[in-house]
Design a protein around this motif. Structure first.
Motif, PDB file in Angstrom:
ATOM      1  N   ASP A  40      -2.486  47.120 -16.651  1.00 38.10           N
ATOM      2  CA  ASP A  40      -1.443  46.198 -16.212  1.00 38.10           C
ATOM      3  C   ASP A  40      -0.879  45.362 -17.353  1.00 38.10           C
ATOM      4  O   ASP A  40       0.145  44.698 -17.186  1.00 38.10           O
ATOM      5  N   LYS A  41      -1.552  45.375 -18.494  1.00 36.40           N
ATOM      6  CA  LYS A  41      -1.102  44.610 -19.664  1.00 36.40           C
ATOM      7  C   LYS A  41      -0.335  45.453 -20.671  1.00 36.40           C
ATOM      8  O   LYS A  41       0.281  44.918 -21.580  1.00 36.40           O
ATOM      9  N   VAL A  42      -0.414  46.784 -20.551  1.00 33.91           N
ATOM     10  CA  VAL A  42       0.194  47.666 -21.548  1.00 33.91           C
ATOM     11  C   VAL A  42       1.711  47.597 -21.456  1.00 33.91           C
ATOM     12  O   VAL A  42       2.297  47.824 -20.397  1.00 33.91           O
ATOM     13  N   ALA A  43       2.347  47.268 -22.580  1.00 25.80           N
ATOM     14  CA  ALA A  43       3.802  47.125 -22.630  1.00 25.80           C
ATOM     15  C   ALA A  43       4.485  48.413 -23.081  1.00 25.80           C
ATOM     16  O   ALA A  43       5.624  48.671 -22.720  1.00 25.80           O
ATOM     17  N   LYS A  44       3.801  49.210 -23.877  1.00 28.22           N
ATOM     18  CA  LYS A  44       4.337  50.464 -24.408  1.00 28.22           C
ATOM     19  C   LYS A  44       3.255  51.530 -24.242  1.00 28.22           C
ATOM     20  O   LYS A  44       2.082  51.214 -24.161  1.00 28.22           O
ATOM     21  N   PRO A  45       3.634  52.798 -24.247  1.00 31.60           N
ATOM     22  CA  PRO A  45       2.617  53.849 -24.111  1.00 31.60           C
ATOM     23  C   PRO A  45       1.550  53.761 -25.208  1.00 31.60           C
ATOM     24  O   PRO A  45       1.839  53.422 -26.348  1.00 31.60           O
ATOM     25  N   ILE A  80       0.498  45.301 -25.940  1.00 34.86           N
ATOM     26  CA  ILE A  80       0.179  44.699 -24.646  1.00 34.86           C
ATOM     27  C   ILE A  80       1.023  43.459 -24.411  1.00 34.86           C
ATOM     28  O   ILE A  80       1.603  42.900 -25.345  1.00 34.86           O
ATOM     29  N   ASN A  81       1.065  43.025 -23.174  1.00 34.93           N
ATOM     30  CA  ASN A  81       1.663  41.749 -22.809  1.00 34.93           C
ATOM     31  C   ASN A  81       0.529  40.750 -22.629  1.00 34.93           C
ATOM     32  O   ASN A  81      -0.456  41.040 -21.946  1.00 34.93           O
ATOM     33  N   ALA A  82       0.663  39.587 -23.256  1.00 32.53           N
ATOM     34  CA  ALA A  82      -0.333  38.526 -23.121  1.00 32.53           C
ATOM     35  C   ALA A  82       0.377  37.190 -23.256  1.00 32.53           C
ATOM     36  O   ALA A  82       1.439  37.090 -23.872  1.00 32.53           O
ATOM     37  N   ALA A  83      -0.228  36.166 -22.698  1.00 30.07           N
ATOM     38  CA  ALA A  83       0.378  34.829 -22.741  1.00 30.07           C
ATOM     39  C   ALA A  83       0.389  34.265 -24.156  1.00 30.07           C
ATOM     40  O   ALA A  83       1.331  33.590 -24.556  1.00 30.07           O
ATOM     41  N   ASP A  84      -0.692  34.537 -24.924  1.00 32.32           N
ATOM     42  CA  ASP A  84      -0.820  33.974 -26.257  1.00 32.32           C
ATOM     43  C   ASP A  84      -1.894  34.737 -27.026  1.00 32.32           C
ATOM     44  O   ASP A  84      -2.485  35.690 -26.513  1.00 32.32           O
ATOM     45  N   TYR A  85      -2.144  34.310 -28.275  1.00 28.72           N
ATOM     46  CA  TYR A  85      -3.156  34.970 -29.096  1.00 28.72           C
ATOM     47  C   TYR A  85      -4.540  34.903 -28.447  1.00 28.72           C
ATOM     48  O   TYR A  85      -5.328  35.833 -28.577  1.00 28.72           O
ATOM     49  N   ASP A  86      -4.843  33.818 -27.764  1.00 34.18           N
ATOM     50  CA  ASP A  86      -6.163  33.702 -27.137  1.00 34.18           C
ATOM     51  C   ASP A  86      -6.372  34.790 -26.087  1.00 34.18           C
ATOM     52  O   ASP A  86      -7.438  35.408 -26.037  1.00 34.18           O
ATOM     53  N   GLU A  87      -5.366  35.031 -25.267  1.00 34.86           N
ATOM     54  CA  GLU A  87      -5.498  36.082 -24.257  1.00 34.86           C
ATOM     55  C   GLU A  87      -5.564  37.456 -24.918  1.00 34.86           C
ATOM     56  O   GLU A  87      -6.367  38.312 -24.522  1.00 34.86           O
ATOM     57  N   ALA A  88      -4.738  37.679 -25.932  1.00 34.64           N
ATOM     58  CA  ALA A  88      -4.775  38.963 -26.650  1.00 34.64           C
ATOM     59  C   ALA A  88      -6.144  39.174 -27.308  1.00 34.64           C
ATOM     60  O   ALA A  88      -6.695  40.274 -27.274  1.00 34.64           O
ATOM     61  N   ALA A  89      -6.712  38.116 -27.879  1.00 32.38           N
ATOM     62  CA  ALA A  89      -8.035  38.216 -28.504  1.00 32.38           C
ATOM     63  C   ALA A  89      -9.114  38.489 -27.465  1.00 32.38           C
ATOM     64  O   ALA A  89     -10.054  39.255 -27.725  1.00 32.38           O
ATOM     65  N   ALA A  90      -9.010  37.891 -26.301  1.00 30.53           N
ATOM     66  CA  ALA A  90      -9.980  38.136 -25.229  1.00 30.53           C
ATOM     67  C   ALA A  90      -9.947  39.605 -24.820  1.00 30.53           C
ATOM     68  O   ALA A  90     -11.002  40.219 -24.586  1.00 30.53           O
ATOM     69  N   ILE A  91      -8.767  40.185 -24.761  1.00 30.55           N
ATOM     70  CA  ILE A  91      -8.639  41.610 -24.445  1.00 30.55           C
ATOM     71  C   ILE A  91      -9.234  42.437 -25.580  1.00 30.55           C
ATOM     72  O   ILE A  91     -10.004  43.373 -25.361  1.00 30.55           O
ATOM     73  N   ALA A  92      -8.909  42.082 -26.818  1.00 29.01           N
ATOM     74  CA  ALA A  92      -9.411  42.818 -27.982  1.00 29.01           C
ATOM     75  C   ALA A  92     -10.935  42.783 -28.066  1.00 29.01           C
ATOM     76  O   ALA A  92     -11.559  43.751 -28.505  1.00 29.01           O
ATOM     77  N   GLN A  93     -11.541  41.691 -27.620  1.00 30.41           N
ATOM     78  CA  GLN A  93     -12.999  41.569 -27.691  1.00 30.41           C
ATOM     79  C   GLN A  93     -13.714  42.555 -26.773  1.00 30.41           C
ATOM     80  O   GLN A  93     -14.905  42.775 -26.922  1.00 30.41           O
ATOM     81  N   THR A  94     -12.995  43.184 -25.850  1.00 31.23           N
ATOM     82  CA  THR A  94     -13.601  44.183 -24.963  1.00 31.23           C
ATOM     83  C   THR A  94     -13.351  45.608 -25.454  1.00 31.23           C
ATOM     84  O   THR A  94     -13.745  46.561 -24.788  1.00 31.23           O
ATOM     85  N   CYS A  95     -12.738  45.753 -26.613  1.00 33.54           N
ATOM     86  CA  CYS A  95     -12.356  47.064 -27.127  1.00 33.54           C
ATOM     87  C   CYS A  95     -13.565  47.851 -27.635  1.00 33.54           C
ATOM     88  O   CYS A  95     -14.363  47.330 -28.429  1.00 33.54           O
TER      89      CYS A  95
END
Length: 110
Positions: A40-45, A80-95
């Protein structure tokens, strides 16, 4: 929401630290879970890249990449779409790339 680039890097060269075929299959399953969790966060393929690549420098010089002093190379990326760097980092931490000593670089689109 803003767009953020997540660049997945890891050492694909050093033979001693590469996962066994069994571990690699398990690891790939973790990627499927990861991408399902962020669909649901992916902005591009989602795009995967050859870890070797080429490096072009001034003039006509071309060499096998990545840079000689760097052991990590890009394995893939996603926007991805995220509100800010903190949200993007939270997603990245699960990679899953982090499981194998890799990193996730985050860049916000400007």
């Amino acid at each position: 929401m803003s767009e953020f680039l997540l660049v997945f890097r890891r050492d694909y060269k050093t033979k001693e630290i590469q996962p066994s075929p069994e571990k690699l299959q398990e690891h790939l399953a973790h990627w499927q879970v990861f991408f399902t969790s962020i669909k649901d966060k992916v902005a591009k393929p989602i795009q995967r890249f050859d870890p070797l690549g080429k490096i072009v420098t001034g003039g006509t010089s071309t060499a096998d990449g990545p840079y000689a002093e760097v052991t990590q190379s890009i394995g893939g990326l996603v926007i991805i779409n995220a509100a800010d760097y903190d949200e993007a980092a939270a997603i990245a931490q699960t990679c899953p790339v982090l499981e194998l000593g890799g990193t996730v670089e985050i860049r916000q689109a400007v």
